[in-house]
Design a protein around this motif. Sequence first.
Motif, PDB file in Angstrom:
ATOM      1  N   ARG B  87       0.836  -1.202   0.000  1.00 16.97           N
ATOM      2  CA  ARG B  87       0.000   0.000   0.000  1.00 16.97           C
ATOM      3  C   ARG B  87       0.870   1.251   0.000  1.00 16.97           C
ATOM      4  O   ARG B  87       0.570   2.223  -0.681  1.00 16.97           O
ATOM      5  CB  ARG B  87      -0.914   0.001   1.223  1.00 16.97           C
ATOM      6  CG  ARG B  87      -2.214  -0.743   1.004  1.00 16.97           C
ATOM      7  CD  ARG B  87      -3.074  -0.683   2.246  1.00 16.97           C
ATOM      8  NE  ARG B  87      -3.209   0.680   2.724  1.00 16.97           N
ATOM      9  CZ  ARG B  87      -3.395   1.026   3.982  1.00 16.97           C
ATOM     10  NH1 ARG B  87      -3.491   0.100   4.909  1.00 16.97           N
ATOM     11  NH2 ARG B  87      -3.503   2.285   4.327  1.00 16.97           N
ATOM     12  N   SER B 104     -12.862   6.754 -14.140  1.00 17.98           N
ATOM     13  CA  SER B 104     -11.806   6.440 -13.178  1.00 17.98           C
ATOM     14  C   SER B 104     -11.857   7.288 -11.916  1.00 17.98           C
ATOM     15  O   SER B 104     -11.146   7.021 -10.964  1.00 17.98           O
ATOM     16  CB  SER B 104     -10.435   6.592 -13.828  1.00 17.98           C
ATOM     17  OG  SER B 104     -10.267   5.577 -14.787  1.00 17.98           O
TER      18      SER B 104
ATOM     19  N   ASP C 202     -14.265   1.320 -12.449  1.00 15.27           N
ATOM     20  CA  ASP C 202     -12.883   1.774 -12.619  1.00 15.27           C
ATOM     21  C   ASP C 202     -12.396   2.574 -11.407  1.00 15.27           C
ATOM     22  O   ASP C 202     -11.236   2.486 -11.022  1.00 15.27           O
ATOM     23  CB  ASP C 202     -12.777   2.667 -13.868  1.00 15.27           C
ATOM     24  CG  ASP C 202     -12.855   1.848 -15.139  1.00 15.27           C
ATOM     25  OD1 ASP C 202     -12.731   0.622 -15.038  1.00 15.27           O
ATOM     26  OD2 ASP C 202     -13.039   2.437 -16.213  1.00 15.27           O
ATOM     27  N   TYR C 203     -13.293   3.378 -10.805  1.00 11.76           N
ATOM     28  CA  TYR C 203     -12.794   4.241  -9.738  1.00 11.76           C
ATOM     29  C   TYR C 203     -12.402   3.459  -8.495  1.00 11.76           C
ATOM     30  O   TYR C 203     -11.652   3.948  -7.652  1.00 11.76           O
ATOM     31  CB  TYR C 203     -13.795   5.350  -9.386  1.00 11.76           C
ATOM     32  CG  TYR C 203     -15.171   4.898  -8.998  1.00 11.76           C
ATOM     33  CD1 TYR C 203     -16.231   5.039  -9.880  1.00 11.76           C
ATOM     34  CD2 TYR C 203     -15.428   4.368  -7.738  1.00 11.76           C
ATOM     35  CE1 TYR C 203     -17.502   4.655  -9.534  1.00 11.76           C
ATOM     36  CE2 TYR C 203     -16.701   3.974  -7.388  1.00 11.76           C
ATOM     37  CZ  TYR C 203     -17.738   4.120  -8.287  1.00 11.76           C
ATOM     38  OH  TYR C 203     -18.989   3.736  -7.938  1.00 11.76           O
ATOM     39  N   ARG C 205     -10.610   0.729  -8.701  1.00 13.91           N
ATOM     40  CA  ARG C 205      -9.205   0.406  -8.973  1.00 13.91           C
ATOM     41  C   ARG C 205      -8.335   1.634  -8.735  1.00 13.91           C
ATOM     42  O   ARG C 205      -7.242   1.543  -8.197  1.00 13.91           O
ATOM     43  CB  ARG C 205      -9.074  -0.086 -10.413  1.00 13.91           C
ATOM     44  CG  ARG C 205      -7.710  -0.676 -10.701  1.00 13.91           C
ATOM     45  CD  ARG C 205      -7.595  -1.098 -12.142  1.00 13.91           C
ATOM     46  NE  ARG C 205      -7.923   0.021 -13.024  1.00 13.91           N
ATOM     47  CZ  ARG C 205      -8.062  -0.098 -14.346  1.00 13.91           C
ATOM     48  NH1 ARG C 205      -7.944  -1.269 -14.910  1.00 13.91           N
ATOM     49  NH2 ARG C 205      -8.363   0.946 -15.083  1.00 13.91           N
ATOM     50  N   THR C 206      -8.884   2.808  -9.125  1.00 10.20           N
ATOM     51  CA  THR C 206      -8.141   4.040  -8.871  1.00 10.20           C
ATOM     52  C   THR C 206      -7.886   4.196  -7.369  1.00 10.20           C
ATOM     53  O   THR C 206      -6.775   4.506  -6.942  1.00 10.20           O
ATOM     54  CB  THR C 206      -8.938   5.259  -9.375  1.00 10.20           C
ATOM     55  OG1 THR C 206      -9.318   5.029 -10.721  1.00 10.20           O
ATOM     56  CG2 THR C 206      -8.114   6.515  -9.280  1.00 10.20           C
ATOM     57  N   GLU C 208      -7.750   1.924  -5.152  1.00  6.23           N
ATOM     58  CA  GLU C 208      -6.761   0.940  -4.707  1.00  6.23           C
ATOM     59  C   GLU C 208      -5.356   1.384  -5.117  1.00  6.23           C
ATOM     60  O   GLU C 208      -4.395   1.231  -4.367  1.00  6.23           O
ATOM     61  CB  GLU C 208      -7.099  -0.418  -5.318  1.00  6.23           C
ATOM     62  CG  GLU C 208      -6.663  -1.572  -4.473  1.00  6.23           C
ATOM     63  CD  GLU C 208      -7.058  -2.900  -5.080  1.00  6.23           C
ATOM     64  OE1 GLU C 208      -6.384  -3.880  -4.785  1.00  6.23           O
ATOM     65  OE2 GLU C 208      -8.036  -2.957  -5.866  1.00  6.23           O
ATOM     66  N   SER C 209      -5.261   1.974  -6.318  1.00  6.31           N
ATOM     67  CA  SER C 209      -3.940   2.381  -6.816  1.00  6.31           C
ATOM     68  C   SER C 209      -3.365   3.523  -5.985  1.00  6.31           C
ATOM     69  O   SER C 209      -2.191   3.823  -6.070  1.00  6.31           O
ATOM     70  CB  SER C 209      -4.037   2.795  -8.281  1.00  6.31           C
ATOM     71  OG  SER C 209      -4.498   4.128  -8.387  1.00  6.31           O
ATOM     72  N   LYS C 210      -4.220   4.181  -5.183  1.00  6.78           N
ATOM     73  CA  LYS C 210      -3.719   5.268  -4.355  1.00  6.78           C
ATOM     74  C   LYS C 210      -3.153   4.757  -3.034  1.00  6.78           C
ATOM     75  O   LYS C 210      -2.721   5.522  -2.199  1.00  6.78           O
ATOM     76  CB  LYS C 210      -4.849   6.262  -4.076  1.00  6.78           C
ATOM     77  CG  LYS C 210      -5.223   7.070  -5.315  1.00  6.78           C
ATOM     78  CD  LYS C 210      -6.071   8.277  -4.984  1.00  6.78           C
ATOM     79  CE  LYS C 210      -7.505   7.895  -4.727  1.00  6.78           C
ATOM     80  NZ  LYS C 210      -8.372   9.087  -4.646  1.00  6.78           N
ATOM     81  N   GLY C 211      -3.225   3.450  -2.819  1.00  6.21           N
ATOM     82  CA  GLY C 211      -2.672   2.882  -1.597  1.00  6.21           C
ATOM     83  C   GLY C 211      -3.552   3.099  -0.388  1.00  6.21           C
ATOM     84  O   GLY C 211      -3.080   3.072   0.740  1.00  6.21           O
ATOM     85  N   LEU C 212      -4.849   3.318  -0.604  1.00  5.70           N
ATOM     86  CA  LEU C 212      -5.747   3.509   0.540  1.00  5.70           C
ATOM     87  C   LEU C 212      -5.956   2.178   1.245  1.00  5.70           C
ATOM     88  O   LEU C 212      -5.748   1.114   0.664  1.00  5.70           O
ATOM     89  CB  LEU C 212      -7.092   4.042   0.051  1.00  5.70           C
ATOM     90  CG  LEU C 212      -7.030   5.306  -0.796  1.00  5.70           C
ATOM     91  CD1 LEU C 212      -8.434   5.696  -1.236  1.00  5.70           C
ATOM     92  CD2 LEU C 212      -6.413   6.443  -0.002  1.00  5.70           C
ATOM     93  N   SER C 213      -6.398   2.258   2.499  1.00  5.19           N
ATOM     94  CA  SER C 213      -6.649   1.013   3.222  1.00  5.19           C
ATOM     95  C   SER C 213      -7.921   0.370   2.680  1.00  5.19           C
ATOM     96  O   SER C 213      -8.786   1.050   2.130  1.00  5.19           O
ATOM     97  CB  SER C 213      -6.810   1.300   4.703  1.00  5.19           C
ATOM     98  OG  SER C 213      -7.956   2.081   4.906  1.00  5.19           O
ATOM     99  N   ARG C 216     -11.116   1.816   3.999  1.00  2.00           N
ATOM    100  CA  ARG C 216     -11.499   3.102   3.410  1.00  2.00           C
ATOM    101  C   ARG C 216     -12.044   2.910   1.994  1.00  2.00           C
ATOM    102  O   ARG C 216     -13.035   3.526   1.612  1.00  2.00           O
ATOM    103  CB  ARG C 216     -10.323   4.072   3.394  1.00  2.00           C
ATOM    104  CG  ARG C 216     -10.749   5.404   2.820  1.00  2.00           C
ATOM    105  CD  ARG C 216      -9.783   6.544   2.999  1.00  2.00           C
ATOM    106  NE  ARG C 216     -10.317   7.702   2.285  1.00  2.00           N
ATOM    107  CZ  ARG C 216     -10.919   8.719   2.880  1.00  2.00           C
ATOM    108  NH1 ARG C 216     -11.041   8.745   4.173  1.00  2.00           N
ATOM    109  NH2 ARG C 216     -11.398   9.723   2.163  1.00  2.00           N
ATOM    110  N   HIS C 221     -15.511   4.603  -0.763  1.00  2.00           N
ATOM    111  CA  HIS C 221     -15.744   4.555  -2.203  1.00  2.00           C
ATOM    112  C   HIS C 221     -16.824   3.550  -2.580  1.00  2.00           C
ATOM    113  O   HIS C 221     -17.599   3.786  -3.489  1.00  2.00           O
ATOM    114  CB  HIS C 221     -14.439   4.229  -2.929  1.00  2.00           C
ATOM    115  CG  HIS C 221     -13.433   5.330  -2.859  1.00  2.00           C
ATOM    116  ND1 HIS C 221     -13.330   6.299  -3.812  1.00  2.00           N
ATOM    117  CD2 HIS C 221     -12.520   5.640  -1.905  1.00  2.00           C
ATOM    118  CE1 HIS C 221     -12.380   7.153  -3.470  1.00  2.00           C
ATOM    119  NE2 HIS C 221     -11.870   6.767  -2.312  1.00  2.00           N
TER     120      HIS C 221
END
Lengths: 394, 337, 307
Positions: B87, B104, C202-203, C205-206, C208-213, C216, C221
């Motif tokens: 993460r 997105s 898609d959002y 995955r976005t 997740e790509s931000k490194g959120l827990s 959260r 989301h």
Amino acid sequence: MSEKHDEKNHEPFIKDWTYVQKEELNAESTTGKTISYWQDVRRRLRKNKLAGGSIVVIILILLASTVGQTLTGKSYDAQQLSLRNMPPVIEIQTAEDGTNFYIHQDLKVFLTDQHGFITDEIPPVSASLADKLFTYEYKGKTYNLSFSGEGIKFEDENRQPLPEKRKIWNKNYLLGTDSIGRDLLTRLLYGGRVSLLVAFLVTICTLVIGVMYGGISGYYGANLDIVMMRLVEILMAIPSTIYIILLMVYFGQGIYNILIAMALTSWLGMAQLVRGQVLSLKEQEFILAAKTVGVSPLKIILTHLLPNCIGPIVVSATLSIPGAIATEAFMSFIGLGVKPPMPSWGILSNEGIGAIRSSPYQILLPSIAISLTMFAFNFLGDSLRDAMDPRQRK
Amino acid sequence: MTVDKLLEVNNLRTSFFTFSGEVQAVRDVSFSLNRGEIIGVVGESGSGKSVTFLSVTRLLSESGKIVGGNILFEGEDVTQMPTLKLRKLRNNQIGMVFQEPMTSLNPTLRVGTQIIERIKAFNKRISNREASKRAEQLLEMVRIPEARKHLNSYPYEMSGGMRQRVMFAMAIACNPKLLIADEPTTALDVTIQKQILKLIGSLRDEINTSIILITHDLGVVAETCERVVVMYGGMIMEEGLVDEIFYETAHQYTVGLKKSIPDVNKVGGTRLFSISGSPPSLIDPPKGCPFTARCDKAMRVCVNHCPPYFQLSPTHRSMCWLLDPEMPSNLAVESVQ
Amino acid sequence: MLKYISKRFAMMVITMFIIITATFFLMRAIPGGPFSFDRALPPSVEEALNAKYNLDKPLIEQYFDYLLSILRFDFGPSYVYFGRTVNEMIADGWPDSAKLGIASSILILIFGVPLGIVAALNQNKRPDRAIMVISTIGVVIPSFVLATFLLYFFSVKLEILPTFGVDSWKGYILPTICLAVGPICGITRLSRSSMLDTLSQDYMRTAESKGLSRSRIIVVHGLRNSLIPVVTSLGMTFAALLTGTFVIEKIFAVPGLGRYFVSSITNRDYTAVMALTILSSAIMVVAVFIIDIIYMLLDPRIKLYDK
């Protein structure tokens, strides 16, 4: 950077540098046969055991409710008041001389043959309500029926229980009788016919009205669409049970009336569904092409639009059948559906609920019939929907 | 392992396990990326390029699994990383921008919130005010006018180009060492595309990050990148500097791609070139070179044997039997004709 | 925003007006007056009754009188229970219905959405399968059938709960469960499919790509977006439960609004039928209005669509 590839694992091979024709390559690559959408739907439906089971159950229920009633040899409204509240399974007590008695919970004593067929009722020779004791005489012997706090006891003259007791299927009435002595099996089968008939007819009406209304609204669009859809929205704002109740209060009980009342209320969802489908389809090229060459609107709707939105319509119609069965049962249950003595599963439940303590089979049988039918149609509808979902195509 | 390599992918294999079988989306891919470098990854849909880079941050969908190889980010293997570390890696080491700006971004959250949540995810000490200040600054960096106002906008209030800028702002929010942009311009108008490409170039200069630009458009790569990786059928077909790929093209697939770039200088009469046929099935991938079925110069050897990489220069390699020195030269001439 | 709300409000008023009008004329159109059945009344008595209840006035005048009295929340006298007003009888029955409705609504809130989310997060695993099988059964089975099965087992066989009446708290258990099971299962299925739909966006995955827990990602989301379609269903269910239910109240002999509705139908107490129809519809229509507003708060895009 690693130079790892085939060669190190493989035997040295002869590199064949000859040129290959493209056709030859493509012939090799196209091995997988493409199948059409409907073939795929059918294939997936056949693989689904739940759908198969549902279809079998539905066919059995349909058969039973169409021809079953003629096989029982009884009529749904013939009463046999002496044999009322007869359960499907009776307990027979046999005396030493081989006489079979069946003691009914209403303190009645019947004679039966050894197969459980009730032949006659014998009246008490003396009855003392104060001692809670009835006395019977049959073939020169005296029997006592006592009904103290411990329940009903049937004993011989020496106050000894009869030597043999066994449970046996009621041969006169396979599923017992109701509170006025009508054959429950016949009523259940005939009731199924009524319930299913109402459900199917309502679904057909839903289809016809909903598809036409939604098709016209979606196809012509613009202001007509706005007006037609506003009307649907307003009608949908009225809770449909209340709407049906109101109509039934107006019409009065009866099978045709419940049919009309339900048909008048059930098409709204279908109209919205069809309109949405038509709206999204009509912008596509093949519809524009048909319009350009001057095909009539009715023909476009029937030959181009409907076949392409048939999937969701079929699913919605399949799922509306159990909905209609439930609504009919519910309306009959509160006394605003089919008119007695005509049975429907709702009517039978209504008649049975009062006797839930003394004769639970009277309410459990129609409840089971309703549940089974609803499960079958619901599972079939769900499976159809899954099978038609293009996202699940594999 | 050389230290200046930011990312090193070795023999990566990624598969999707579906009802119809194992889809081998990435088959034995190796490459590396230096710090501050900007590379382009080119290939058509289904070539495995997106999956390769989703594997790098392990953002594959549930059915996708990395079945072999390793991915070293600053020398650490991403495939073995525990969740929390992963993460952190996603949060402040690697920024990603996806193809569809319309979907997105979360439609029900304000743009500012979506940027700030990344800033605050591992930085509990930063105050709301500071975070929002930083978000505003980021929006300015991606050239969004009236940045402060747009912090409170919802995505639906913005155009596609603007949303993609927001995606970039979000991606660079924590000063990542690597920015992966997966077809960032595909869904946009041509003029907006140009602006976004310009933005990518300027971002590298401003925040000094390595960039991987995934695209199916060789033209885009030529404008923006230093090095190119060409992928097809889940494998790297050719890799080299931009000039090498364009002027010393070694693989027939790259030749096809190059031909399909529209040329504005040719006026009228010419039909845009397209490679006929479609990519191979990855459930049952071909034994030999994946491009054989569509290749004009396919030979018997191509059908049955996967070619090795032939190193053409220290920076240029390609996987094509035509490059094999053993190949009879007369045949090469013949087939080129 | 104001424009949106006022538009919805206008829709609500128009709908109510149509419902009241339709109800009024439908009831008046039933052949025979309210006092011309069962035992025949002497003509003079019937006339007197008609005069007393203003039934001798022209229909149009009666209609406007009725509209006016409804605006004052006055549903008029009962035709069957002489000397009692419909308002009094509603006030008698509503508390019991509302108690049942609130209790089952709480059950629905506690179980419906969480079960759906749990199923979605474990898609195709064991908890999901179990939840789906049970909820399919629960959603299909009609409430009165469920009621008879439960009554049979808990009251007749095990004899641990009363068959009817709400004299003690035990009397509320079975009716509450019967009311809640269907909606719980429906909401579970709906929130599951809605959550699955959101999870594939898609959002997500976005995020997740931000490194959120993970929590959260799911709560901020996932949940909010997947709740949007669930809100409608929840709101309608609560509204329907609040006004009592015909069948469950009849089976368990709960002296609530639903049973009153059924008995006024069988007794041909037309003012009561009209009042209860209008009341239930009004609650439903107001619920839809409130749902629309909640929708607007949950999904900022709504305003855009509605312009």
